[in-house]
Design a protein around this motif. Structure first.
Motif, short mmCIF file in Angstrom:
data_model
loop_
_atom_site.label_atom_id
_atom_site.label_comp_id
_atom_site.label_asym_id
_atom_site.label_seq_id
_atom_site.Cartn_x
_atom_site.Cartn_y
_atom_site.Cartn_z
N VAL A 1 0.89 -1.19 -0.07
CA VAL A 1 0.07 -0.12 0.07
C VAL A 1 0.93 1.22 0.00
N GLU A 2 1.86 1.41 0.80
CA GLU A 2 2.91 2.35 0.69
C GLU A 2 3.57 2.45 -0.45
N GLY A 3 3.74 1.38 -1.10
CA GLY A 3 4.34 1.58 -2.41
C GLY A 3 3.50 2.18 -3.42
N MET A 4 2.17 1.67 -3.56
CA MET A 4 1.26 2.44 -4.24
C MET A 4 0.99 3.88 -4.12
N ILE A 5 0.95 4.34 -3.11
CA ILE A 5 0.94 5.54 -2.58
C ILE A 5 2.05 6.34 -3.03
N SER A 6 3.48 5.79 -2.94
CA SER A 6 4.64 6.70 -3.38
C SER A 6 4.74 6.66 -4.63
N ARG A 7 4.07 5.55 -5.43
CA ARG A 7 4.17 5.75 -6.96
C ARG A 7 3.19 6.90 -7.33
N GLY A 8 1.78 6.84 -6.67
CA GLY A 8 1.11 7.97 -7.16
C GLY A 8 1.26 9.41 -6.68
N GLY B 1 2.42 12.05 -9.49
CA GLY B 1 1.49 13.30 -9.37
C GLY B 1 -0.02 13.16 -9.29
N SER B 2 -0.43 11.77 -9.28
CA SER B 2 -1.69 11.41 -9.07
C SER B 2 -2.34 11.56 -7.78
N ILE B 3 -1.52 11.45 -6.69
CA ILE B 3 -1.78 11.68 -5.52
C ILE B 3 -0.91 12.76 -4.84
N VAL C 1 -10.00 9.03 -2.42
CA VAL C 1 -9.47 9.15 -3.65
C VAL C 1 -9.58 10.73 -4.19
N GLU C 2 -10.95 11.36 -3.59
CA GLU C 2 -11.01 12.63 -3.84
C GLU C 2 -10.08 13.73 -2.85
#
Length: 86
Positions: A22-29, A33-35, A78-79
């Protein structure tokens, strides 16, 4: 609590795997720039806390279905994590 040391160690390994994913997904986002630029471990804890606590307060006989509750929380995260356009 799991007092069997082997099972407890296995549970910790599974939790670390999930945390890292989950942290990897957040870091990638954050990186793409998507997060919004926020602390991945803090966001992971907030996500897990929100979703893991649903069984404490959700009632199937309530006014929202389980699917609606899940959609509401996903929309909130998400928003809420979208980068702001200043």
């Amino acid at each position: 609590r799991d007092f069997n040391p082997e099972r407890a160690a296995q549970r910790r390994r599974r939790q670390k795997t999930m945390n890292d994913a989950v942290e990897g997904m957040i870091s990638r986002g954050v990186g793409d720039g998507s997060i919004a630029d926020r602390d991945p471990p803090a966001l992971r804890r907030a996500l897990f806390s929100a979703f893991n606590n649903i069984p404490r307060w959700y009632r199937p006989s309530g006014r929202r279905t389980a699917s609606q509750v899940a959609d509401d929380l996903m929309d909130l995260f998400v928003e809420g994590l979208r980068p702001r356009k200043d």
